[in-house]
Design an enzyme around this catalytic site. Structure first.
Site, PDB file in Angstrom:
ATOM      1  N   ALA A 132       3.998   3.804   0.814  1.00  0.00           N
ATOM      2  CA  ALA A 132       4.992   4.173   2.054  1.00  0.00           C
ATOM      3  C   ALA A 132       5.922   3.354   2.350  1.00  0.00           C
ATOM      4  O   ALA A 132       6.180   2.475   3.312  1.00  0.00           O
ATOM      5  CB  ALA A 132       4.102   4.366   3.313  1.00  0.00           C
ATOM      6  N   ARG A 155       2.973   2.235   9.096  1.00  0.00           N
ATOM      7  CA  ARG A 155       2.266   2.858  10.278  1.00  0.00           C
ATOM      8  C   ARG A 155       3.235   3.649  11.253  1.00  0.00           C
ATOM      9  O   ARG A 155       2.774   4.515  12.171  1.00  0.00           O
ATOM     10  CB  ARG A 155       1.156   2.005  11.249  1.00  0.00           C
ATOM     11  N   SER A 185       7.152  -0.875   9.687  1.00  0.00           N
ATOM     12  CA  SER A 185       5.573  -0.793   9.282  1.00  0.00           C
ATOM     13  C   SER A 185       5.173   0.664   8.676  1.00  0.00           C
ATOM     14  O   SER A 185       5.924   1.625   9.401  1.00  0.00           O
ATOM     15  CB  SER A 185       4.569  -0.863  10.463  1.00  0.00           C
ATOM     16  N   ILE A 245      11.500  -7.284   9.230  1.00  0.00           N
ATOM     17  CA  ILE A 245      12.819  -6.531   9.312  1.00  0.00           C
ATOM     18  C   ILE A 245      12.237  -5.499  10.354  1.00  0.00           C
ATOM     19  O   ILE A 245      11.335  -4.878  10.771  1.00  0.00           O
ATOM     20  CB  ILE A 245      12.969  -5.660   7.972  1.00  0.00           C
ATOM     21  N   HIS A 298       9.435  -3.496   3.128  1.00  0.00           N
ATOM     22  CA  HIS A 298       9.059  -3.827   1.864  1.00  0.00           C
ATOM     23  C   HIS A 298      10.121  -4.275   0.714  1.00  0.00           C
ATOM     24  O   HIS A 298       9.932  -5.058  -0.046  1.00  0.00           O
ATOM     25  CB  HIS A 298       8.282  -2.568   1.171  1.00  0.00           C
ATOM     26  N   MET A 340       0.740  -1.195  -0.047  1.00  0.00           N
ATOM     27  CA  MET A 340      -0.187  -0.159   0.114  1.00  0.00           C
ATOM     28  C   MET A 340       0.778   1.184  -0.121  1.00  0.00           C
ATOM     29  O   MET A 340       0.584   2.396   0.378  1.00  0.00           O
ATOM     30  CB  MET A 340      -1.011   0.063   1.276  1.00  0.00           C
TER      31      MET A 340
HETATM   32  O1  PAF Z   1       0.126  -5.832   3.703  1.00  0.00           O
HETATM   33  C1  PAF Z   1      -0.376  -4.800   3.236  1.00  0.00           C
HETATM   34  O2  PAF Z   1       0.376  -3.747   2.635  1.00  0.00           O
HETATM   35  C2  PAF Z   1      -1.800  -5.029   2.448  1.00  0.00           C
HETATM   36  O3  PAF Z   1      -2.600  -5.618   3.145  1.00  0.00           O
HETATM   37  C3  PAF Z   1      -1.652  -5.653   1.015  1.00  0.00           C
HETATM   38  C4  PAF Z   1      -1.187  -6.952   1.378  1.00  0.00           C
HETATM   39  C5  PAF Z   1      -0.958  -4.956   0.036  1.00  0.00           C
HETATM   40  C6  PAF Z   1      -3.099  -5.627   0.580  1.00  0.00           C
HETATM   41  O4  PAF Z   1      -3.639  -4.390   0.497  1.00  0.00           O
END
Ligand code: PAF
Length: 280
Positions: free
Chosen positions: A34, A189, A187, A178, A39, A32
């Site tokens: 950010a 968030r 995260s 991580i 990631h 999503m």
């Molecule tokens: O983990 C996330 O960022 C979200 O839940 C995902 C898997 C991209 C689905 O919107």
């Protein structure tokens, strides 16, 4: 290399078709945005395991059970594209809402059982939203492999279940959490945590590690969770939503470690909901 930003499923399909025609293995990293090092570790794993890598960025409204959470969710597309440059990904798919949920969209993917507990019990509709969008992203990208972080362990298990149940033929790869140097799980968030609250945040992971040691030494989950909750609250957290020992495969509640199992927690710190899990 700056990856092409693709905004429509027709463009994406055309691209993927040429790759698959050439026999190339396509991997997807759904996000999503950010983007943080968590990631980027998924992107690195995808690059190592696939010929072509698509990163998707879509803030999925259907998985937010709280409108202000959706509104406040960080959106940093330019910055994200810059962070992806060094990985030379093949496409960044940033669909508009109409590409995912066109007018008249009326279907929901719902995974029973696994979603009744933990975050599912506290965030009504959240996993239906996740399962629905992940199904759409899998079918739109036609990826053969998909990379998810163990940080969202329940989500990972839900995605594995739906991929198997719906014969999506996607190999779902889980990658380790991580952490920041002080142990806080990375995260998106975390960007929302104030500086004052940030210093208190590592207490969640510390209490979990201590509880895991107690379990390994023969203690019970009920007795140790009570102590760990008190420690987390004393550190300045406002609420511990759950702190459970559960089996990895079906997330059943355990009192003592048994097979592959882990501690999973969610707690509120100054208006931000943090989740974490560790293997026991
Ligand atoms: O983990 C996330 O960022 C979200 O839940 C995902 C898997 C991209 C689905 O919107």
């Amino acid at each position: 290399m700056i990856a092409p930003i693709i905004r429509t499923k027709s463009e994406l399909r055309a691209m993927v078709k040429t790759w698959q025609k050439a026999g190339e293995v396509v991997g997807v990293v759904p996000t999503m945005g950010a983007l943080h090092d968590g990631h980027l570790s998924l992107v690195a794993a995808a690059k190592a395991g696939c010929d072509r890598v698509i990163v998707t960025i879509f803030v999925n409204p259907k998985q937010f059970n709280n409108p202000s959470d959706l509104e406040n969710y960080p959106r940093t597309e330019e910055d994200d594209a810059r962070k992806l440059e060094r990985f030379s990904v093949d496409a960044v798919y940033v669909p508009g809402p109409e590409e995912i949920y066109p007018e008249g969209f009326a279907s929901t993917v719902s995974v029973a059982g696994l979603t009744d507990v933990l975050c599912g019990a506290h965030r009504p509709g959240h996993f239906d939203g996740v399962a629905t969008v992940v199904t759409k992203l899998f079918t739109q990208t036609r990826a053969e492999r998909a990379y998810f972080g163990e940080k969202d362990f329940q989500q990972l298990q839900v995605v594995r279940r739906l991929s198997a149940d719906l014969d999506l033929d996607v190999d779902v790869v889980g990658c380790p959490t991580i952490r920041e140097e002080d142990g806080l799980a990375m995260s998106s968030r975390n960007l929302l945590i104030s500086d004052r609250a940030r210093v208190k945040a590592p207490a969640l992971n510390e209490a979990m590690e201590e509880m895991a040691d107690g379990l390994r030494a023969g203690g019970t989950a009920t007795e140790l969770a009570e102590k760990a909750r008190a420690r987390i609250l004393a550190a300045g957290f406002n609420e511990v939503e759950y702190l459970d020992l559960r089996a990895n495969d079906d997330l059943r509640l355990l009192e003592r470690p048994e097979g592959d199992c882990r501690l999973l927690a969610a707690a509120w710190l100054a208006g931000v909901r943090l989740i974490d899990n560790i293997a026991v």
